[in-house]
Write an enzyme that holds these catalytic residues in place. Structure first.
Site, PDB file in Angstrom:
ATOM      1  N   HIS A  86       1.153  13.248  -0.490  1.00  0.00           N
ATOM      2  CA  HIS A  86       1.618  12.117  -0.633  1.00  0.00           C
ATOM      3  C   HIS A  86       1.176  11.318  -1.412  1.00  0.00           C
ATOM      4  O   HIS A  86       1.398  10.226  -2.038  1.00  0.00           O
ATOM      5  CB  HIS A  86       2.653  11.536   1.012  1.00  0.00           C
ATOM      6  CG  HIS A  86       1.047  10.551   2.258  1.00  0.00           C
ATOM      7  ND1 HIS A  86       0.388  11.751   2.587  1.00  0.00           N
ATOM      8  CD2 HIS A  86       0.814   9.364   1.873  1.00  0.00           C
ATOM      9  CE1 HIS A  86       0.214  10.246   3.231  1.00  0.00           C
ATOM     10  NE2 HIS A  86      -0.378   9.513   2.864  1.00  0.00           N
ATOM     11  N   ASP A 222      -0.169  18.262   4.404  1.00  0.00           N
ATOM     12  CA  ASP A 222      -0.534  17.439   3.182  1.00  0.00           C
ATOM     13  C   ASP A 222      -1.314  16.810   2.597  1.00  0.00           C
ATOM     14  O   ASP A 222      -2.505  16.448   2.974  1.00  0.00           O
ATOM     15  CB  ASP A 222       0.336  16.418   3.769  1.00  0.00           C
ATOM     16  CG  ASP A 222       0.187  14.720   3.421  1.00  0.00           C
ATOM     17  OD1 ASP A 222       0.113  14.550   2.411  1.00  0.00           O
ATOM     18  OD2 ASP A 222       1.220  14.296   4.123  1.00  0.00           O
ATOM     19  N   SER A 652      -5.165   8.095   4.585  1.00  0.00           N
ATOM     20  CA  SER A 652      -4.544   9.104   3.949  1.00  0.00           C
ATOM     21  C   SER A 652      -5.308   9.502   3.132  1.00  0.00           C
ATOM     22  O   SER A 652      -5.853   9.339   1.876  1.00  0.00           O
ATOM     23  CB  SER A 652      -3.286   8.914   3.418  1.00  0.00           C
ATOM     24  OG  SER A 652      -2.125   8.465   4.025  1.00  0.00           O
TER      25      SER A 652
HETATM   26  N1  ARG Z   1       2.842   8.190   7.805  1.00  0.00           N
HETATM   27  C1  ARG Z   1       1.986   8.294   6.590  1.00  0.00           C
HETATM   28  C2  ARG Z   1       1.647   7.358   6.012  1.00  0.00           C
HETATM   29  O1  ARG Z   1       1.777   5.808   6.185  1.00  0.00           O
HETATM   30  C3  ARG Z   1       3.109   9.273   4.985  1.00  0.00           C
HETATM   31  C4  ARG Z   1       3.974   8.627   4.274  1.00  0.00           C
HETATM   32  C5  ARG Z   1       5.008   9.718   3.759  1.00  0.00           C
HETATM   33  N2  ARG Z   1       5.351  10.662   3.849  1.00  0.00           N
HETATM   34  C6  ARG Z   1       6.611  10.282   4.601  1.00  0.00           C
HETATM   35  N3  ARG Z   1       7.225  11.226   4.903  1.00  0.00           N
HETATM   36  N4  ARG Z   1       7.274   9.200   4.286  1.00  0.00           N
HETATM   37  O2  ARG Z   1       1.307   7.365   4.743  1.00  0.00           O
HETATM   38  N1  GLU Z   2       0.131   7.774   5.586  1.00  0.00           N
HETATM   39  C1  GLU Z   2      -1.075   6.962   6.144  1.00  0.00           C
HETATM   40  C2  GLU Z   2      -2.035   6.204   4.301  1.00  0.00           C
HETATM   41  O1  GLU Z   2      -1.055   6.211   3.340  1.00  0.00           O
HETATM   42  C3  GLU Z   2      -2.049   6.738   6.886  1.00  0.00           C
HETATM   43  C4  GLU Z   2      -1.223   6.906   8.653  1.00  0.00           C
HETATM   44  C5  GLU Z   2      -1.977   5.071   9.231  1.00  0.00           C
HETATM   45  O2  GLU Z   2      -1.422   4.461   8.895  1.00  0.00           O
HETATM   46  O3  GLU Z   2      -2.324   5.669   9.475  1.00  0.00           O
HETATM   47  O4  GLU Z   2      -2.733   6.059   4.319  1.00  0.00           O
END
Ligand code: ARG
Ligand code: GLU
Length: 717
Positions: A86, A222, A652
């Protein structure tokens, strides 16, 4: 087991409750002073110098800021880097076309020549950091007027930065810590030639999609891979075919040893922002007003988008990225509110504040007013914060699309308003603008936007105080008698911004006379009237930053109040170390979540009818044949694991390391029950989610057939 209990006892005795395990995002330069003893008691085998040093190559030399908001890490001496799928998504998408759909099919460079160049991508290495508090605060005193104080600090910062990088190719970043009680300088080296090496298909890299996002158990691969190039002197250079792979001072060894529950683990990366030391009023504002209201507005957005996306596969693709962006924070806010409530966080803060007040009344009268002042400021600030949040939902943050397109015309208007019109600049600007218009309409579906626009206008009126209502409501309530749908019908009938043809024609023909036409366009008027409220009402008030001084004082006061506690500063997108243990958890009554997932779970979730759960044929074939090679563990392949490391957005792509400092995983998410950790950490519920390196290697080797990439890695079996 007995040994572990003794060890745990030893930890709690030796540190005397000063340092909590798990919670904290620590400053790498200060590990020696505050953390290394505890880290080693928890199993870490390296020294503080091994993690961060200015005298020798160390782990920090293998960690980078990837792009603007993610972390990445070096895994070979030829500049090979991994981060999240991502995080590399924009680049993968940029190179994708209908003929070469790398998002869908994945991409693997089978030789250096096949790697793909990314014009705007950078990675940033930290060379060193330094506490410059004294110099930043030179000539500054607490009784200065706020504006004068800020001005002096700004000047000092500019001077320190300029001096620090004079005659070098480095860049300097200087940031406040502990709400302006401390300042650190960061000297960075930024590389500009970073090429795409590999990415799994989205069906793996995004497996589970938004359904599984923020959730455990998880099965998402990921990750994506890039390579940093440098000039022949190993220095940063713009893309050139003569550039050579960058030789980092350090790269991570990749461990295939895996993890057991209880193992030491640390995350080394760039957490974005946290709010651990705010008063209860802040939590009240978030949980009672801001989160619920913004959750509601996004629920409506998602309902509309999902409905159109389900009805039409083309619309599903058009709105996939927008939907993901909206739902990411939406889901986190819901989890955050739930987590804070279960923690009884507001009452915990209130109790703390009562004790604080008693202490300061007796011992530190200079802070006795801070909480009362906070209350006063928050009473007003909350309204403005909500208006600001809602305004963002209306236009800039995936709101009314037709208004956001009209907004892009302001640059043209500005150029023709100038005294002398720079024709050359106009040509260039139009070209850039037309590209944006093209991208806009590639992912635009008018009926959806029309419904969304009406919905959002209605919600803003119903939820936001009159003082923040833009003039356009005068028209809606006057001429259209409050009938938003009628107003929106008119808007889409009259505006030129609803079709690509009319916008392209308008941009191409734009000249000084077009300004009048632009200013009469209802989509432009709509956009302008929201911007006006933002610029004239919301922004000036928020920009007064009434909280700054209070935040600084309250932070300093808390550090005196709890003078035997070791504090970590809130995240501010600077390099930090979090450490903890691999560990499962109880999400709710009677349910226990184990600390790892496997390929079995992917096959369990497989469902060709659900977009998020379509497992690629090739992976199923490997599963059927049990063709796991050296990545097999007890008849399957490990996929993800969780641990108690304190992380947030920005982490991330961060390296997840074991006791030897070897790479065991790539951080990519947190578990939903624990996302309130940005405000209050709960060691029982807060878990970071990592992709197991063994699954990464399995995919590269067995799935993608790019095993040659493993040859340059340092793999520890
Ligand atoms: N929750 C993770 C973050 O905050 C992954 C976000 C991307 N993935 C998604 N399914 N939207 O970055
Ligand atoms: N998916 C998140 C990011 O972009 C990490 C998840 C979190 O917030 O810990 O950094």
């Amino acid at each position: 087991m007995v040994k572990r209990i003794i060890l745990l006892l030893a930890i709690s005795i030796s540190l005397n409750g000063m340092l909590k395990a798990d919670e904290g995002m620590w400053i790498p330069m200060l590990l020696e002073k505050y953390n290394i003893e505890q880290m080693q008691e928890m199993g870490f085998k390296l020294s503080a110098e091994d993690v961060y040093s200015v005298n020798q190559a160390c782990l920090k030399d293998a960690v980078v800021i990837f792009g603007r908001g993610c972390t990445g890490e070096l895994i070979s001496d030829k500049g090979l880097l991994v981060t999240n799928h991502h995080c590399g998504y924009g680049e993968i998408q940029y190179h994708s076309s209908v003929e070469n759909d790398y998002l869908t099919n994945g991409f693997w460079a089978m030789s250096p020549e096949e790697e793909l160049v990314n014009p705007d991508l950078t990675v940033t290495f930290l060379k060193r950091m330094e506490d410059v508090t004294d110099r930043v605060l030179e000539g500054v005193s607490d009784d200065m007027k706020s504006v004068d104080r800020e001005k002096k600090i700004k000047e000092n910062i500019a001077a320190i930065k300029a001096e620090a990088v004079k005659d070098t190719h480095y860049t300097a970043v200087l940031k406040p810590f502990f709400n302006g009680n401390q300042y650190f300088l960061f000297i960075n080296e930024i590389f500009k030639d970073v090429r795409l090496v590999g990415a799994p298909p989205s069906a793996m890299g995004k497996f589970g999609g938004d359904t599984d996002n923020w959730m455990w158990p998880r099965h998402t691969a990921d990750f994506s891979m890039f390579r940093i190039y440098a000039d022949k002197d190993n220095k940063p250079a713009k893309y050139s075919k003569d550039n050579v792979p960058y030789k980092p001072a350090k790269h991570f060894s990749v461990s295939m040893k895996g993890v057991e529950e209880g193992d030491f683990t640390m995350v080394f990366g760039y957490p974005g922002s946290t709010y651990q030391y705010v008063p209860s009023y802040h939590l009240e504002m978030l949980t009672e007003t801001i989160n619920p209201k913004l959750i509601d507005v996004r629920t409506e957005k998602l309902d509309i988008m999902n409905r159109y996306q389900e009805a039409d596969p083309a619309v599903r693709i058009q709105y996939a990225a927008k939907n993901a962006r909206i739902s990411n924070s939406w889901k986190r806010w819901i989890g955050e509110n739930r987590g804070l409530e279960i923690l009884d966080a507001i009452n915990k803060k209130r109790t703390y504040e009562k004790n604080f007040q008693a202490w300061s009344d007796a011992n530190a009268k200079e802070y006795s007013n801070v909480l009362a002042q906070y209350k006063k400021v928050y009473d007003e600030y909350s309204n403005y914060r909500l208006a600001y949040g809602y305004y963002r939902e209306m236009i800039p943050s995936n709101g009314m699309e037709i208004a956001s397109l009209a907004n892009k015309m302001d640059v043209l208007k500005a150029i023709y308003k100038a005294e002398k019109v720079d024709e050359q600049a106009v040509g260039k600007l139009k070209e850039q603008l037309l590209k944006k218009v093209d991208l806009f309409f590639k992912d635009y579906y008018k009926p959806l936007d029309k419904e969304l626009t009406a919905k959002l206008l209605g919600m803003y009126a119903a939820n936001i105080d009159a003082e923040f209502q833009p003039e356009v409501y005068g028209v809606i309530n006057g001429k259209y008698k409050g009938d938003v749908d009628k107003y929106v019908d008119m808007l889409f009938a009259k505006s030129i911004f609803d079709t690509k043809e009319s916008v392209v024609e308008f941009v191409n023909a734009f000249n000084a006379k077009s300004i009048k036409k632009l200013e009469k366009d209802p989509a432009y008027i709509l956009n302008a009237s929201f911007n006006k409220v933002y610029n004239e009402v919301i922004y000036p008030e928020l920009n007064k930053q009434k909280l700054n001084k209070l935040n600084r004082q309250y932070m300093a006061a808390q550090m005196k109040f709890e003078d035997d506690r070791v504090f970590y500063p809130d995240a501010n997108f600077t390099l930090r170390v979090s450490y903890g243990q691999v560990k499962g958890y109880n999400p709710r009554d009677a349910v226990y979540y184990k600390h790892f997932t496997t390929l079995e779970g992917i096959i369990e979730k497989d469902n060709p009818d659900i977009y998020d759960y379509r497992v690629p044929e090739k992976l199923k074939e490997l599963y059927e044949a049990k063709d796991y090679g050296r990545y097999e563990v007890e008849g399957t392949v490990p996929v993800c694991f969780i641990a108690t490391n304190h992380t947030t957005g920005g982490n991330s792509g961060s390296p997840v390391l074991n006791a030897e400092g070897h790479l065991i995983g790539i951080n990519f998410d947190r578990a939903w029950e624990g996302v309130m950790s940005d405000l209050m950490f709960n060691p029982d519920q807060c878990r970071n989610i990592s992709l197991d390196m063994r699954y990464v290697l399995f995919i590269i080797d067995k799935f993608a057939g790019a095993g040659y990439l493993l040859d340059e890695m340092t793999i520890v079996e």
